[in-house]
Design an enzyme around this catalytic site. Sequence first.
Site, short mmCIF file in Angstrom:
data_model
loop_
_atom_site.label_atom_id
_atom_site.label_comp_id
_atom_site.label_asym_id
_atom_site.label_seq_id
_atom_site.Cartn_x
_atom_site.Cartn_y
_atom_site.Cartn_z
N PRO A 44 0.84 -1.21 0.00
CA PRO A 44 0.00 0.00 0.00
C PRO A 44 0.87 1.26 0.00
CG PRO A 44 -0.70 -1.55 1.70
CD PRO A 44 0.60 -2.05 1.16
N GLU A 45 0.46 2.24 -0.78
CA GLU A 45 1.22 3.49 -0.87
C GLU A 45 0.52 4.57 -0.05
OE1 GLU A 45 2.74 4.21 -4.79
OE2 GLU A 45 2.70 2.08 -5.26
#
Length: 251
Positions: A2-3
């Site tokens: 996840p960013e």
Amino acid sequence: MPEGDAVLRTARRLDRALTGGVLTRTDVRVPRYATVDLAGQPVTGTVTRGKHLLTRIGADWTLHTHLKMDGSWATLRPGQRWPKPAHMARVVLETDATQAVGFLLGIVEVLPRAGEEEAVGHLGPDLLGADWDEDEAVRRLLTHPDEPVFDALRDQTSLAGLGTIWAAETGFTMGIHPMTRVGDVPDLVRTVRVARLKLQQAMERPGPLAVYGRERAVCRRCGTPIRRIEMGGREGRPRPAYFCPNCQPAR
Ligand SMILES: [Zn+2]
């Protein structure tokens, strides 16, 4: 992984679910913190620094977590069935209204509030932070002029929040090959602005991806098959870099 956009969405969900509530039970399933009990204390908020989550508890404590590759936070009603097996849970926080369960988190630390800076102080300017500092991010990037731009953009000590997806999409928009040295990027300031815009747009209205995950599919701009190469970076693990060899020629 996840960013920044996905982590910020997680933080907002935790914030809505927990903030203002008083913890009725805490269970930190990490040996070092197994005896920690924060029951009776109020949750005062969850914020992000890059991809790091800081959940502030009472006046003195912060729960520092990071999703890394496979982590997630579930926010559930009391008694609701967990979406993943119990052995994957690393943290459980319960209030009268909510149970928040962190599964397979890459980092779990219970810190004194004053320890937050030590935990996240190494990070560069946060692309989604209120204190975003473009000049400082560019300055930090340029301290590694020989580094491939795809790796440099994901280096959280230069700018915080970007990962393989949005680094690849930024490279496509800017027409720069992932192996291009930072020092050879024609417009680094604009590259950083595009990266920030990508994350902001991902927060509001995610659109289709141009290159990430599209190996052998054709480029929507020129019809050339998208390529994938493995790249390194300081974390050591290889990461896939997707690009259009026609729109992003090697320099
Ligand atoms: Zn193309």
